[in-house]
Every structure is written in structure tokens, then in C-alpha cells.
Write an enzyme that holds these catalytic residues in place. Structure first.
Site, PDB file in Angstrom:
ATOM      1  N   ASP A   1     -22.530   5.915   7.231  1.00  0.00           N
ATOM      2  CA  ASP A   1     -22.792   4.616   7.859  1.00  0.00           C
ATOM      3  C   ASP A   1     -23.377   3.639   6.849  1.00  0.00           C
ATOM      4  O   ASP A   1     -22.971   2.473   6.775  1.00  0.00           O
ATOM      5  CB  ASP A   1     -23.751   4.775   9.035  1.00  0.00           C
ATOM      6  CG  ASP A   1     -23.198   5.711  10.103  1.00  0.00           C
ATOM      7  OD1 ASP A   1     -21.957   5.819  10.188  1.00  0.00           O
ATOM      8  OD2 ASP A   1     -23.991   6.318  10.843  1.00  0.00           O
TER       9      ASP A   1
ATOM     10  N   HIS B   1     -27.434  10.313  17.837  1.00  0.00           N
ATOM     11  CA  HIS B   1     -26.854   9.473  16.780  1.00  0.00           C
ATOM     12  C   HIS B   1     -25.513   8.895  17.239  1.00  0.00           C
ATOM     13  O   HIS B   1     -25.289   7.676  17.145  1.00  0.00           O
ATOM     14  CB  HIS B   1     -26.661  10.312  15.504  1.00  0.00           C
ATOM     15  CG  HIS B   1     -26.141   9.537  14.337  1.00  0.00           C
ATOM     16  ND1 HIS B   1     -26.940   9.105  13.309  1.00  0.00           N
ATOM     17  CD2 HIS B   1     -24.873   9.108  14.022  1.00  0.00           C
ATOM     18  CE1 HIS B   1     -26.212   8.442  12.432  1.00  0.00           C
ATOM     19  NE2 HIS B   1     -24.948   8.447  12.840  1.00  0.00           N
ATOM     20  N   GLU B   2     -24.626   9.750  17.747  1.00  0.00           N
ATOM     21  CA  GLU B   2     -23.316   9.273  18.198  1.00  0.00           C
ATOM     22  C   GLU B   2     -23.447   8.411  19.463  1.00  0.00           C
ATOM     23  O   GLU B   2     -22.699   7.450  19.648  1.00  0.00           O
ATOM     24  CB  GLU B   2     -22.392  10.463  18.468  1.00  0.00           C
ATOM     25  CG  GLU B   2     -22.126  11.347  17.241  1.00  0.00           C
ATOM     26  CD  GLU B   2     -21.513  10.582  16.088  1.00  0.00           C
ATOM     27  OE1 GLU B   2     -20.847   9.554  16.338  1.00  0.00           O
ATOM     28  OE2 GLU B   2     -21.693  10.996  14.925  1.00  0.00           O
TER      29      GLU B   2
ATOM     30  N   PRO C   1       0.828  -1.210   0.000  1.00  0.00           N
ATOM     31  CA  PRO C   1       0.000   0.000   0.000  1.00  0.00           C
ATOM     32  C   PRO C   1       0.862   1.260   0.000  1.00  0.00           C
ATOM     33  O   PRO C   1       2.051   1.220   0.337  1.00  0.00           O
ATOM     34  CB  PRO C   1      -0.806  -0.124   1.307  1.00  0.00           C
ATOM     35  CG  PRO C   1      -0.706  -1.563   1.690  1.00  0.00           C
ATOM     36  CD  PRO C   1       0.610  -2.044   1.182  1.00  0.00           C
TER      37      PRO C   1
ATOM     38  N   GLY D   1       2.718   4.549   1.156  1.00  0.00           N
ATOM     39  CA  GLY D   1       3.232   5.046   2.426  1.00  0.00           C
ATOM     40  C   GLY D   1       3.847   4.009   3.328  1.00  0.00           C
ATOM     41  O   GLY D   1       4.172   4.312   4.481  1.00  0.00           O
TER      42      GLY D   1
ATOM     43  N   LYS E   1       8.300   1.668   0.692  1.00  0.00           N
ATOM     44  CA  LYS E   1       8.944   0.945  -0.408  1.00  0.00           C
ATOM     45  C   LYS E   1      10.149   1.717  -0.942  1.00  0.00           C
ATOM     46  O   LYS E   1      11.233   1.153  -1.136  1.00  0.00           O
ATOM     47  CB  LYS E   1       7.927   0.701  -1.531  1.00  0.00           C
ATOM     48  CG  LYS E   1       6.737  -0.150  -1.101  1.00  0.00           C
ATOM     49  CD  LYS E   1       5.801  -0.427  -2.246  1.00  0.00           C
ATOM     50  CE  LYS E   1       5.092   0.818  -2.730  1.00  0.00           C
ATOM     51  NZ  LYS E   1       4.162   1.368  -1.733  1.00  0.00           N
TER      52      LYS E   1
END
Length: 643
Positions: free
Chosen positions: A535, A460-461, A238, A240, A243
Site C-alpha cells: 500500500d 486491514h482488508e 504495451p 501482449g 502487435k
């Protein structure tokens, strides 16, 4: 000593001699254009000429090109004292082509009228000859015609000299060196200072590339037993994950020249340039062997050939790839040149490039685990003034899924936050704020939000936090906030368990916790809103993966429609029938709806605790794990709590 007096065949002509010859040529042109012999011509004014004409001293007047007059005196007039200054020792009579006087006049009509008038008044028709002639300056015209060519040749010589003086890096040499390689050479004695100690984590990858270092340092150790040095190694992982840093460390440890360039450096608008640059790159590497060639983002030229090439626009890229394939399989094994390449899209590379004999090894550079993240933090924290009580292991646990580049960004962002607050050292809270800043975005405390919206966000949270706290396999909560951050009006931070394999019950618990926000809105307000967009997107991807990729659905069975090689392109078609597509859609919808109803049921059973949590969130705006413990108690199925 016998050859000291022999002329050097390579000695070039002194440029000062060339300049001298050019000056002599110009002087000669001037002489030829101006005439030969002793020049006795004097310049006078038209008024003086008319005075000589009235005195009958003029034998002939030659009007040249309607703008200039040449005056030839009579033999008697030459003896006069007023004209003796034009006489030379080799004076010839007026029949010669050398005039005694010359002058220029203005308008020809006015001059001719005045001339005819004086000739008529003084009866000079028979004694003074008036002739009209046209003269061409042969050498001057020839020089003028050659002037454009002289300028072109001069500019060409100037560019060629700049090219020879500046080489490929010179301003003039860029045009003539377009086919040369753009690789940057890092000298092993001055430039290459990166070593494996600068590369934290990546133990498996470092172990593999250390063998490459040993190949370059002691090639006889392997060739004496009949082994061949690998021609290439492909770093896959991936973005970052380090490499490029790993390749630099290989060059630094091996102490060999390191040619670094990107795959896009081969691509040019001119035909044949890419293949020419490949040839020049390998030529330079062979001359400086043992050496390393590092091609970053090789997928720019290594993409599989013959795919989606309807217009033929990829012919130049494919020619470059063909030349790269030839060079990698063509140069001898005893040249001690190893090719390293890096990509995060190995699935689209050409199969011919991936075969043994070109890239003999594929080294996978994965995201670091918690132990490797601790080592990476230790490397990036070296230049930072951190507080003495900073727990690096805690930071490693707080950053699951972070790459090496992400951790470097966290350390830098934490230092900036501490400096902004006027601190003398970077502390634990600065790092936590940096993680929040990177994951969620910048806090927007001045964002205008109505009380009803704020209440909806709080419930909601709180719904997310409640479900994740009560379910065994859901990720443990770190903190919840209703302060707008980035594009979201609220956020909940979790610390997911780092798993190598995921079971269906774990995925379903995570989906249920994700649907807890919308479920809380339904339970409390009996309404739903658009706040659950992210969500819904998350659970839809998870459900689709369960059905079409991992084969975790009973109705679809043990089948996958995922091609890990990336060689299959479906386009407008699907690898399954319309009946199967309809079944997949129904199964995805069923999984999501079941988890939504499950979340609604859990929240209805704990509605009072959900309300207490939301009210505390409205009051404090940010709550942590301790606040949930006071309301719900400790989680009995959690083996290890995060400090």
C-alpha cells in the site's frame, strides 16, 4: 537440333572416374614401393636360411634396417631342385637387386651371433658376403607425409558437399552461412492463414494497416497518382496487445511472402555479421517482392546510438543499425517491400530510424477498452466449451487493464480450473477464479497463520473495503478475502473506472482507500504493522507522479520533470536543485499523510460498521459487494452498479 552434339561445358567429371584414378595411383605407389620386374622372391624362415647357409648355397646376405634379411643364392644353388621354385623365365644372376629369398628375424644380436657361428664353422668367410644396408621407401614415406593434408582436404570436401546439398539449413552449412539472414519465410499460399477476423479489437490500428494491405494488393492505384508506397510502419504498444498478431494478419490479408525475425537475430559475436544479415534479408525480400519484412522487438538493434557506450561494446549493434538505416532508405520505392516493426520501447529508438522515409507511420496499439475486450473474449472462447448462460460482457467488465494476451491466459486458465473440478463446461465462476488466480496468485489455504495475524489481516482488508465504499471516486469493491494468495495474506478486488484523464480528487480518493488498511490497524489496535508495504509503495508512486509528472501540486506549480521521449538520462544528477528536491519530498509526504489522517477519521466515524465487516470476514473468509450493502447501505453517488 544443331547443338545436340556439342559438349556441355558445365558437365562435371564423373565421380567414378575420379575414384578409379585414385585407385590406380595407390596401385602404382604399391608397385613402386615394392620394386619392378618379375618378382621371384620367396619367403622363408630363419631356420631354413641357416640350413641353406650350411649347404653353401648362399652367395650374399643383405641385412636391411636391422630387421629383414635378403638372401641371394649362388648360380650353382639355383640349379638345385630345392631352389627351382624361385626361378623365373627371365632369371638374372645374383648381382641383380632381386633377392631369391627374404625373411624377417627377431633380435639382431642373436641373429648375428648365429650367423657368425655358422660362417665360422663352415669356413664361409670368403664365399658368403654379409652386408648391412638401410633402405628408405620413398613413395611410402611421401604418402605418409601427405596423409594429414589428404585428411584435411577430404574433410573440407565433405563439408563443402554438405553445405551445397543442405544449404543454409544443413548441418555443415551453418558455419559458412553465418552471415545469412535468419528470417523465417512464411509462404502466402500455405503458411499465412491469419486474417483480420482473428484480430479482435484494435479497430484504429487495423484501419491503418488495412491501407498497407491495399498498397501491396493494388500498388498502381496509388503510384498512378504520384503517391509512394510507405517504406515502413512501426507498431508501438504495451506487451501482449497483439502487435505481432496484427503483422501476421497483414501478411495473411495481403497474400504476400512474410519474412519474420527478431531484432536479436541480427546480433552475433562475430564482427560484421549483423550488417551482412541485414543485406541478405533485404536481398531476399526484393527477390520475392511484393513482400513484408517484420522485425519484432526492433529495440534490440534500434536503440539510440552513442549513449552509454563507454567500452565500445555496442559497435557491432550500431553497425547493424547503420546498415538497416541504409537499406530502408536505399531500396527503390517500386520494389513493393514494406518493413513492419514492433516494440514496446519506442522512447529509446534512434531518431534516424523513426524519421519519415524509413518508418513513415507509427501505429499505436493500446490496451483494449471494455468493448474491445468483449470482442477479444469472443475470439478466444471459440475453442472452449462454455456454459450457455455465460455473459461475455460481464467478463469484459471484470478485466480492466487486461491485454489480449492476458485475456487469452484467462480463458485458458478458466478451462483448466473447470477441468480440474470435473465440469463438462466452463462457467462464470471458473472465469472469476481464473482472474483471481492471475491477478493475486494461487490460493494457499494451508498456510500457517496465527489467530492474531488473521484478525489483523481481516481488519486491514475491511479498512480498504470501508473507505472505498464510502468515498465517491474510489474504485467499487468486488470482493474481499483473507485467504492467503500469492505473497499476500489477504486481498481486496476492485473494479476501477476506465478513465482517459484523472482529476486530483480522484487520485486522492484512491490514495485514501489504499491507506485504509493501515488506518484500520491504527483505529482498532492502536498499532501498525508491516502488512501495508505494498500500500505504501503504491501511494508513494501516486503522490510522486502528482508532484513531479502531472503538475498537480500547488506548492510545486505547473511543471513536470518527466521526459516522454526518453532521450534524457539524468544519471546521478537531477533536473532540479536541492531546494526543489527538498520541497518535492515534503510535498509527497504531506499528500500521503493527509490521506492517511483522512482515512483514520472516516474509520473512527464508522468504527462499529468496520468491526461488523471484519467479524463477517473472519467468519466467511470471503465477502462480496452484497455483504457491504447490508452493513453500509447502497452507495448514493454510484451511477451504475456492477452486476
Amino acid at each position: 537440333m544443331a547443338n545436340d552434339n556439342k559438349p556441355n561445358k558445365k558437365q562435371r567429371l564423373n565421380p567414378y572416374w575420379i575414384y578409379g584414378i585414385i585407385i590406380i595411383i595407390f596401385i602404382g605407389i604399391q608397385i613402386f614401393s615394392g620394386g619392378f620386374g618379375g618378382q621371384t622372391t620367396a619367403t622363408i624362415t630363419p631356420a631354413k636360411f641357416f640350413e641353406f647357409l650350411r649347404d653353401k648355397d648362399v652367395a650374399k646376405v643383405e641385412i636391411v634396417n636391422q630387421r629383414e634379411a635378403k638372401v641371394y643364392l649362388t648360380q650353382e644353388a639355383v640349379q638345385k631342385e630345392v631352389h627351382k621354385k624361385t626361378k623365373s623365365d627371365n632369371f638374372l644372376p645374383s648381382i641383380t637387386q632381386t633377392p631369391n629369398y627374404v625373411f624377417e628375424f627377431g633380435d639382431l644380436t642373436v641373429f648375428q651371433e648365429k650367423l657368425d657361428e655358422i660362417i665360422s664353422e663352415n669356413n664361409l668367410q670368403g664365399s658368403t658376403e654379409v652386408r648391412f644396408t638401410t633402405e628408405d621407401n620413398m613413395w611410402g614415406n611421401f604418402l605418409i607425409s601427405l596423409l594429414p593434408f589428404i585428411l584435411i582436404i577430404g574433410v573440407w570436401i565433405f563439408i563443402m558437399r554438405r553445405m551445397s546439398a543442405g544449404g543454409a539449413g544443413g548441418a555443415g552449412g551453418q558455419i559458412f552461412n553465418i552471415g545469412k539472414s535468419k528470417a523465417r519465410l512464411f509462404d502466402e499460399k500455405t503458411d499465412m492463414k491469419t486474417s483480420f477476423k482473428d484480430v479482435a479489437g484494435l479497430e484504429g490500428a487495423k484501419e491503418e494497416v488495412q491501407e498497407i494491405v491495399d498498397f501491396l494488393r493494388n500498388p498502381e492505384k496509388y503510384t498512378s497518382l504520384g503517391g509512394k508506397i510507405p517504406k515502413g510502419a512501426l507498431l508501438v504498444g504495451p506487451p501482449g496487445t497483439g502487435k505481432t498478431l496484427l503483422a501476421k494478419a497483414v501478411a495473411g490479408e495481403a497474400q504476400v511472402p512474410f519474412f519474420s525475425l527478431s531484432g536479436s537475430d541480427f546480433v552475433e559475436m562475430f564482427v560484421g555479421v549483423g550488417a551482412s544479415r541485414v543485406r541478405d534479408l533485404f536481398k531476399q525480400a526484393k527477390e520475392k517482392s511484393p513482400a513484408i519484412i517484420f522485425i519484432d522487438e526492433i529495440d534490440a538493434i534500434g536503440r539510440a546510438r552513442g549513449k552509454s557506450n563507454f567500452s565500445g561494446s555496442n559497435d557491432e549493434r550500431e553497425n547493424t543499425l547503420n546498415q538497416l538505416l541504409t537499406e530502408m532508405d536505399g531500396f527503390g520505392t517500386n520494389t513493393n517491400v514494406i518493413v513492419l516493426a514492433a516494440t514496446n520501447r519506442a522512447d529509446i529508438l534512434d531518431k534516424a530510424l523513426m524519421r519519415a522515409g524509413r518508418f513513415d507511420r507509427q501505429i499505436f496499439v493500446d490496451l483494449p477498452d471494455v468493448r474491445e475486450r468483449k470482442e477479444i473474449f469472443e475470439v478466444h472462447l471459440r475453442p472452449i466449451k462454455k456454459s450457455e448462460d455465460l455473459d461475455i460482457e460481464f467478463l469484459a467488465k471484470q478485466t480492466p487493464g487486461f491485454s489480449g494476451a492476458d485475456i487469452a491466459n484467462v480463458c485458458n486458465e478458466a478451462a483448466l480450473i473447470a477441468a480440474r473440478k470435473g465440469k463438462t463446461a466452463v462457467g462464470r465462476q471458473d472465469f472469476l477464479d481464473a482472474v483471481d488466480r492471475i491477478v493475486g496468485g494461487l490460493e494457499k489455504k494451508n498456510k500457517i497463520i496465527t489467530p492474531d495475524e488473521k484478525k489483523a489481516v481481516a481488519f486491514h482488508e475491511a479498512g480498504h473495503a470501508t473507505i472505498s465504499w464510502l468515498l465517491e471516486h474510489a474504485a467499487p469493491l468486488v470482493k474481499v478475502t483473507i485467504v492467503p494468495r500469492g505473497q499476500s495474506l489477504g486481498a481486496a478486488w476492485y473494479l476501477p473506472e476506465e478513465r482517459l484523464i484523472v482529476r486530483p480528487e480522484q487520485m486522492l480518493d484512491e490514495m485514501c482507500a489504499t491507506m485504509g488498511g493501515r488506518a484500520a490497524e491504527k483505529v482498532i489496535f492502536d498499532k501498525i504493522s508491516t502488512g501495508a508495504l505494498s500500500d505504501l509503495e503504491k501511494v508513494t508512486k501516486q503522490a510522486r507522479a502528482m508532484v513531479t509528472i502531472y503538475g498537480l501540486s500547488d506548492k510545486i506549480g505547473n511543471i513536470t520533470y518527466y521526459d516522454s521521449s526518453g532521450q534524457t538520462e539524468y544519471g546521478f544528477t537531477k533536473p532540479y536543485s536541492e531546494q526543489t528536491a527538498e520541497l518535492i519530498d515534503k510535498e509527497i509526504s504531506r499528500i500521503i499523510e493527509e490521506q492517511y489522517l483522512r482515512a483514520v477519521r472516516i474509520l473512527e466515524e464508522n468504527k462499529d460498521k468496520l468491526t461488523l465487516l471484519a467479524e463477517e470476514l473472519l467468519e466467511k473468509e470471503v465477502i462480496f459487494k452484497d455483504n457491504l450493502e447490508k452493513i453500509f447501505g447502497k452507495r448514493p453517488f454510484v451511477k451504475e452498479e456492477i452486476a
